[in-house]
Design a protein around this motif. Structure first.
Motif, short mmCIF file in Angstrom:
data_model
loop_
_atom_site.label_atom_id
_atom_site.label_comp_id
_atom_site.label_asym_id
_atom_site.label_seq_id
_atom_site.Cartn_x
_atom_site.Cartn_y
_atom_site.Cartn_z
N GLY A 85 33.33 -14.98 54.11
CA GLY A 85 33.23 -16.43 54.15
C GLY A 85 33.20 -17.02 52.77
O GLY A 85 33.51 -16.34 51.78
N HIS A 86 32.79 -18.28 52.68
CA HIS A 86 32.77 -18.99 51.41
C HIS A 86 31.70 -20.07 51.44
O HIS A 86 31.43 -20.66 52.49
N PHE A 87 31.09 -20.31 50.28
CA PHE A 87 30.04 -21.32 50.14
C PHE A 87 30.35 -22.22 48.96
O PHE A 87 30.77 -21.75 47.90
N THR A 88 30.16 -23.53 49.15
CA THR A 88 30.29 -24.51 48.07
C THR A 88 29.14 -25.50 48.16
O THR A 88 28.88 -26.05 49.23
N CYS A 89 28.46 -25.71 47.05
CA CYS A 89 27.46 -26.76 46.94
C CYS A 89 27.81 -27.55 45.69
O CYS A 89 28.00 -26.98 44.62
N LEU A 90 27.93 -28.86 45.84
CA LEU A 90 28.44 -29.70 44.77
C LEU A 90 27.53 -30.91 44.59
O LEU A 90 27.22 -31.60 45.55
N MET A 103 27.58 -30.51 38.95
CA MET A 103 27.05 -29.15 39.09
C MET A 103 27.67 -28.59 40.35
O MET A 103 27.58 -29.21 41.41
N ALA A 104 28.32 -27.46 40.24
CA ALA A 104 28.97 -26.85 41.39
C ALA A 104 28.62 -25.37 41.45
O ALA A 104 28.64 -24.69 40.43
N VAL A 105 28.28 -24.91 42.65
CA VAL A 105 28.02 -23.49 42.90
C VAL A 105 28.98 -23.11 44.02
O VAL A 105 28.91 -23.66 45.11
N GLN A 106 29.89 -22.17 43.74
CA GLN A 106 30.91 -21.84 44.72
C GLN A 106 31.29 -20.38 44.63
O GLN A 106 31.49 -19.85 43.54
N GLY A 107 31.39 -19.73 45.80
CA GLY A 107 31.81 -18.34 45.80
C GLY A 107 31.85 -17.74 47.18
O GLY A 107 31.44 -18.35 48.17
N PRO A 108 32.34 -16.48 47.26
CA PRO A 108 32.45 -15.80 48.55
C PRO A 108 31.08 -15.38 49.07
O PRO A 108 30.18 -15.05 48.31
N VAL A 109 30.96 -15.39 50.39
CA VAL A 109 29.78 -14.86 51.07
C VAL A 109 30.05 -13.39 51.35
O VAL A 109 31.12 -13.04 51.87
N THR A 110 29.09 -12.51 51.02
CA THR A 110 29.31 -11.08 51.16
C THR A 110 28.35 -10.38 52.11
O THR A 110 28.62 -9.27 52.56
N SER A 111 27.20 -11.01 52.40
CA SER A 111 26.25 -10.42 53.35
C SER A 111 25.41 -11.53 53.96
O SER A 111 25.38 -12.65 53.45
N GLY A 112 24.73 -11.18 55.07
CA GLY A 112 23.91 -12.18 55.73
C GLY A 112 22.92 -11.58 56.69
O GLY A 112 23.03 -10.41 57.08
N ALA A 113 21.93 -12.38 57.07
CA ALA A 113 20.94 -11.97 58.06
C ALA A 113 21.58 -11.97 59.44
O ALA A 113 22.45 -12.80 59.74
#
Length: 195
Positions: A85-90, A103-113
């Motif tokens: 998946g992918h996550f973006t917070c802007l 301010m941007a934080v963006q990248g692929p999701v690699t693991s999860g609960a």
């Protein structure tokens, strides 16, 4: 005091995301998850999706404005905890945050609960004006964790932690642990779902 982010401004978020989605952009989504790919992740998967605007419900930087952000994500979490998946917070434009113009934080999701209430990945973090007027800084390969509560405006929440950097910077709610822990944000527009 500026007004909280309003629903009519969601279009501005879409335009910002579209502008970032150019070939070669550090902020263009790198992964998409098709139904076929979700099936190959495992027999039991959880899909977590969300998008909209948030408020921190307070003034994190003491400038008299209520801080908030724009966000969008999708994650398909397999039974073994791996994810795609992918996550973006802007924080930009109408989302006042710590006096930064961007301010941007963006990248692929690699693991999860396995319950879908948190996921991790590695992001590119981009800030403007953090280290001086007009200075743009880009940090790559920064681990992040996101915790979510599903629902709509006023119910759903999102909390972002950037690991290993920015400890103690304005807005950090858990100083001294080596991470940048942002306060929990509440949705003002949009939705977070877990299936």
């Amino acid at each position: 005091m500026k007004h909280l982010i309003q629903g009519t401004q969601v279009m501005a978020v879409a335009l910002v995301f579209a502008a970032c989605d150019t070939s070669g952009s550090a902020f263009a989504p790198r992964t998409t998850v098709s139904a076929d790919r979700a099936a190959t992740l495992g027999t039991h998967t959880v899909q977590v999706t969300g998008g909209g605007t948030t408020t921190f419900g307070g003034d994190l930087d003491g400038d008299g404005d209520i801080d908030g952000s724009h966000f969008g994500f999708t994650a398909v979490i397999a039974g073994d905890g791996s994810a795609q998946g992918h996550f973006t917070c802007l924080m930009a434009g109408n989302a006042d945050f710590l006096g930064l113009h961007l301010m941007a934080v963006q990248g692929p999701v690699t693991s999860g609960a396995l319950d879908g209430r948190s996921f991790r990945g590695t992001a590119t973090v981009k800030v403007l004006n953090a280290f001086g007027p007009g200075v743009q800084s880009i940090f790559r390969d920064i681990p992040f964790v996101v915790a979510v509560t599903p629902g709509g405006p006023g119910v759903a929440t999102l909390q972002l932690t950037v690991l290993g950097v920015f400890d103690g910077v304005a807005g950090d709610v858990a100083r001294g642990n080596g991470n940048y822990d942002l306060a929990k944000e509440t949705l003002t527009t949009g939705q977070i779902t877990i299936h």
